[in-house]
Design a protein around this motif. Structure first.
Motif, PDB file in Angstrom:
ATOM      1  N   TYR A 143      -7.265   5.712  -2.804  1.00  9.08           N
ATOM      2  CA  TYR A 143      -6.249   4.698  -2.502  1.00  9.08           C
ATOM      3  C   TYR A 143      -5.516   5.034  -1.203  1.00  9.08           C
ATOM      4  CZ  TYR A 143      -2.177   1.661  -3.145  1.00  9.08           C
ATOM      5  OH  TYR A 143      -1.199   0.722  -2.966  1.00  9.08           O
ATOM      6  N   SER A 144      -5.053   6.283  -1.089  1.00  5.83           N
ATOM      7  CA  SER A 144      -4.284   6.664   0.093  1.00  5.83           C
ATOM      8  C   SER A 144      -5.155   6.721   1.339  1.00  5.83           C
ATOM      9  CB  SER A 144      -3.603   8.020  -0.143  1.00  5.83           C
ATOM     10  OG  SER A 144      -4.569   9.016  -0.437  1.00  5.83           O
ATOM     11  N   PHE A 178       0.835  -1.207   0.000  1.00  4.27           N
ATOM     12  CA  PHE A 178       0.000   0.000   0.000  1.00  4.27           C
ATOM     13  C   PHE A 178       0.869   1.256   0.000  1.00  4.27           C
ATOM     14  CE2 PHE A 178      -3.303  -2.604   2.559  1.00  4.27           C
ATOM     15  CZ  PHE A 178      -3.684  -3.248   1.400  1.00  4.27           C
ATOM     16  N   MET A 215       1.106   4.274  -2.825  1.00  2.00           N
ATOM     17  CA  MET A 215       0.830   5.652  -2.436  1.00  2.00           C
ATOM     18  C   MET A 215       1.971   6.582  -2.837  1.00  2.00           C
ATOM     19  SD  MET A 215       0.412   7.350   1.314  1.00  2.00           S
ATOM     20  CE  MET A 215       2.199   7.386   1.402  1.00  2.00           C
ATOM     21  N   LEU A 228      -8.288   8.721  -7.872  1.00  3.59           N
ATOM     22  CA  LEU A 228      -7.826   7.377  -7.526  1.00  3.59           C
ATOM     23  C   LEU A 228      -6.820   7.427  -6.381  1.00  3.59           C
ATOM     24  CD1 LEU A 228      -7.550   4.315  -8.039  1.00  3.59           C
ATOM     25  CD2 LEU A 228      -5.823   4.865  -9.780  1.00  3.59           C
ATOM     26  N   THR A 229      -5.901   8.394  -6.438  1.00  2.46           N
ATOM     27  CA  THR A 229      -4.886   8.531  -5.390  1.00  2.46           C
ATOM     28  C   THR A 229      -5.523   8.869  -4.048  1.00  2.46           C
ATOM     29  OG1 THR A 229      -3.293   9.302  -7.046  1.00  2.46           O
ATOM     30  CG2 THR A 229      -2.767   9.727  -4.740  1.00  2.46           C
ATOM     31  N   LEU A 258      -6.613   2.637   1.800  1.00  4.44           N
ATOM     32  CA  LEU A 258      -5.598   1.585   1.960  1.00  4.44           C
ATOM     33  C   LEU A 258      -4.383   2.065   2.744  1.00  4.44           C
ATOM     34  CD1 LEU A 258      -5.701  -0.077  -1.580  1.00  4.44           C
ATOM     35  CD2 LEU A 258      -6.894  -0.758   0.510  1.00  4.44           C
TER      36      LEU A 258
END
Length: 387
Positions: free
Chosen positions: A268-269, A25, A29, A264-265, A272
């Motif tokens: 995601y960050s 993860f 990131m 998305l970032t 996750l």
């Protein structure tokens, strides 16, 4: 018998697999953040949205497991939550993102490995932790700290020759002319990078993260509820990032989200790299102890360096490899010394008071605050660390 052995092996591997997932993860990131920062993403908008997502992910755990502790909240607790959010997220992560934008993902990840060492130095100065140089474990810990700092200096001051893995791109067409000026000016400003400024920002981020760990010692006392404290910290950090961001940039375009890599970032960050990493790391700490997660941090550094070179075409420099090797060796020496010392202190805790007092170099058996390396409420970056 055979099935029991396989089952025991799988049970023993679960903490390792959990920490490997946390490192994966973190790698994603770092790379995603570097790409969107290069495209001009406003950093405080990224931080605000990221911790809004993290709040939504942690909120169900706080509601189902710790909602009964909400009535214990007070102004004193909110003060420490505010301080935790500011030191561990708003200041530390903000400085880190600006340093990441000015350098590379590999270079910035190097500094995350300094967080345990800086935390150890600050806690020793504040007398929250003792440095026992007469013991072998204390000597190894100090040597590890010195090696970590030395590795960071090598990485920062010595570049050396560079090489690429796979494809690479030329950011500046006039870079060949700049190489004649002893490499200094080109290293500082090639490709829009500012290595000196970025290094100072990353050092400031390390000190901010270290201060956050010290703040956690107090927060653990007044609010020993991991999920609730994490959720509230993320909420406060989101508000802090929004207010600071609006003071710097009120342009709607800087805060606008689209169906792109930035969105998305953020998810995601937040989901996750913050929420899932916190849950997995806290679970691993409960089984293996607080020094177990930082032992996996060098994997992030190695995989980020390889991934950045292959996917983003970044140059790998000899100085970076040498400094990373020294830093990783120092980190493992430091963690080995701290682990041995913690095990010994845990054994002494079960001895009679008089016996324990004689075993600890005849020092008084006064109660001390818990170590800043205790399990944190929140892992702002992926462990610093994990840290």
């Amino acid at each position: 018998m055979g099935e029991n052995k396989v089952e025991k092996l799988l049970m023993a591997c679960r903490p390792i697999l959990a920490m490997l997932a946390v490192q994966i993860f973190a790698i994603g990131m770092q790379l995603l953040s570097k790409v969107i920062l290069n495209h001009g993403t406003f950093i405080f908008a990224l931080m605000a949205y990221r911790h809004l997502v993290a709040t939504l992910c942690v909120a169900p755990f706080a509601f189902f497991f710790e909602r009964g502790n909400a009535n214990k909240l007070s102004c004193r607790i909110f003060f420490w939550l505010f301080l935790s959010a500011f030191t561990g997220i708003t200041a530390a992560m903000g400085l880190y993102y600006y340093g990441l934008r000015d350098t590379t993902a590999t270079y910035a990840t190097n500094f995350l490995n300094l967080i345990p060492v800086v935390t150890f130095v600050i806690s020793s100065i504040l007398r929250m932790e003792k440095v026992r140089l007469k013991r072998r474990t204390g000597q190894v810990t100090v040597v590890g700290a010195i090696l970590c700092v030395g590795g960071a200096l090598i990485t920062s001051l010595y570049k050396g020759k560079g090489f690429h893995i796979g494809h690479h791109h030329h950011v500046n067409n006039n870079s060949n002319n700049n190489n004649n000026n002893n490499g200094l000016k080109s290293n500082m400003e090639a490709g829009g990078r500012h290595w000196g400024r970025g290094t100072l920002l990353l050092i400031g981020s390390c000190f901010s993260y270290a201060t956050w760990f010290v703040v956690q010692v107090k927060l653990l006392k007044v609010l020993p509820s991991n999920y609730l404290a994490t959720m509230l910290t993320c909420v406060i950090a989101c508000i802090q990032s929004t207010l600071l961001g609006l003071c710097l940039d009120t342009n709607k375009a800087s805060w606008k989200l689209g169906w792109d890599l930035q969105l998305l970032t953020i998810f995601y960050s937040g989901a996750l790299a913050t929420a899932a990493s916190f849950c997995l790391t806290t679970w691993a700490i409960s089984i293996q102890g607080p020094t177990f997660p930082p032992m996996f941090n060098p994997l992030t550094l190695i995989f980020v360096a390889i991934s950045e070179a292959i996917m983003l075409g970044e140059e790998i420099q000899v100085g970076n490899i040498l400094g990373t090797g020294v830093m990783v060796a120092g980190l493992y020496c430091f963690l080995w010394g701290k682990t041995k010392e913690m095990k010994k202190m845990n054994k002494l805790a079960h001895l009679p008071r008089s016996t324990a007092a004689l075993a600890i170099d005849q020092t008084p058996t006064t109660s001390e605050p818990p170590s800043p390396h205790s399990p944190p409420h929140l892992l702002p970056t992926a462990s610093p660390t994990n840290n």
